[in-house]
Design a protein around this motif. Structure first.
Motif, PDB file in Angstrom:
ATOM      1  N   ILE A  40       0.923  -1.148   0.082  1.00 44.93           N
ATOM      2  CA  ILE A  40      -0.055   0.002  -0.104  1.00 44.93           C
ATOM      3  C   ILE A  40       0.758   1.231   0.036  1.00 44.93           C
ATOM      4  N   LYS A  41       0.297   2.227  -0.306  1.00 46.42           N
ATOM      5  CA  LYS A  41       0.922   3.638  -0.290  1.00 46.42           C
ATOM      6  C   LYS A  41       0.725   4.254   1.007  1.00 46.42           C
ATOM      7  N   LYS A  42      -0.258   4.201   1.592  1.00 47.59           N
ATOM      8  CA  LYS A  42      -0.617   4.664   2.909  1.00 47.59           C
ATOM      9  C   LYS A  42      -1.756   4.026   3.735  1.00 47.59           C
ATOM     10  N   VAL A  43      -1.724   4.192   4.799  1.00 49.87           N
ATOM     11  CA  VAL A  43      -3.020   3.543   5.869  1.00 49.87           C
ATOM     12  C   VAL A  43      -2.891   4.646   7.116  1.00 49.87           C
ATOM     13  N   GLY A  46     -14.106   4.957  14.006  1.00 45.97           N
ATOM     14  CA  GLY A  46     -14.331   3.699  13.816  1.00 45.97           C
ATOM     15  C   GLY A  46     -13.899   3.183  12.314  1.00 45.97           C
ATOM     16  N   GLU A  47     -12.697   3.759  11.740  1.00 41.44           N
ATOM     17  CA  GLU A  47     -12.601   3.489  10.394  1.00 41.44           C
ATOM     18  C   GLU A  47     -10.891   3.468   9.874  1.00 41.44           C
ATOM     19  N   THR A  48     -10.766   2.903   8.996  1.00 37.31           N
ATOM     20  CA  THR A  48      -9.371   2.825   8.596  1.00 37.31           C
ATOM     21  C   THR A  48      -9.250   3.236   7.086  1.00 37.31           C
ATOM     22  N   VAL A  49      -8.384   4.070   6.609  1.00 38.79           N
ATOM     23  CA  VAL A  49      -8.505   4.507   5.167  1.00 38.79           C
ATOM     24  C   VAL A  49      -7.127   3.873   4.520  1.00 38.79           C
ATOM     25  N   ILE A  50      -7.362   3.229   3.407  1.00 41.53           N
ATOM     26  CA  ILE A  50      -5.909   2.705   2.905  1.00 41.53           C
ATOM     27  C   ILE A  50      -5.945   3.355   1.369  1.00 41.53           C
ATOM     28  N   ILE A  51      -4.832   3.701   1.185  1.00 41.57           N
ATOM     29  CA  ILE A  51      -4.484   4.180  -0.377  1.00 41.57           C
ATOM     30  C   ILE A  51      -3.774   3.241  -0.859  1.00 41.57           C
ATOM     31  N   SER A  52      -4.076   2.885  -2.112  1.00 42.35           N
ATOM     32  CA  SER A  52      -3.213   1.709  -2.735  1.00 42.35           C
ATOM     33  C   SER A  52      -3.328   1.618  -4.146  1.00 42.35           C
ATOM     34  N   GLU A  53      -2.210   1.235  -4.976  1.00 42.85           N
ATOM     35  CA  GLU A  53      -2.084   1.241  -6.309  1.00 42.85           C
ATOM     36  C   GLU A  53      -3.203   0.541  -7.059  1.00 42.85           C
ATOM     37  N   VAL A  54      -3.418  -0.514  -6.292  1.00 44.78           N
ATOM     38  CA  VAL A  54      -4.660  -1.490  -7.007  1.00 44.78           C
ATOM     39  C   VAL A  54      -5.726  -1.718  -6.066  1.00 44.78           C
TER      40      VAL A  54
END
Length: 82
Positions: free
Chosen positions: A30-33, A40-48
């Motif tokens: 991933i790029k960022k988490v 109550g959340e997790t945000v993930i930035i990814s290429e795919v």
């Protein structure tokens, strides 16, 4: 790029956020988490685009429960000088 927002039940503090973030980083490229126990959340930035079942399994292994999942295309916001 994709932005994946995961609703996570059970996070109570900053250490909970760190446990979830570390588990995601270890399992996925991933790029960022970033996690928020207050939201109550997790945000993930990814290429795919990420697999919902794999995310739920990874977070579940840390003792927290995934209660929602949303993925959308993501464009990094740049700085445009004038």
């Amino acid at each position: 790029m994709f932005k994946t927002t995961v609703a996570v039940d059970g996070m109570m503090c900053g250490m909970c956020e760190a446990h979830v973030n570390d588990a995601i980083r270890a399992k996925f490229d991933i790029k960022k988490v970033s996690s928020s126990h207050a939201k109550g959340e997790t945000v993930i930035i990814s290429e795919v685009e990420l697999d919902e079942a794999a995310i739920a399994e990874t977070i579940g292994a840390t003792g927290y429960r995934v209660t929602g999942f949303a993925s959308e295309p993501y464009e990094k916001k740049g700085f445009f000088g004038r």
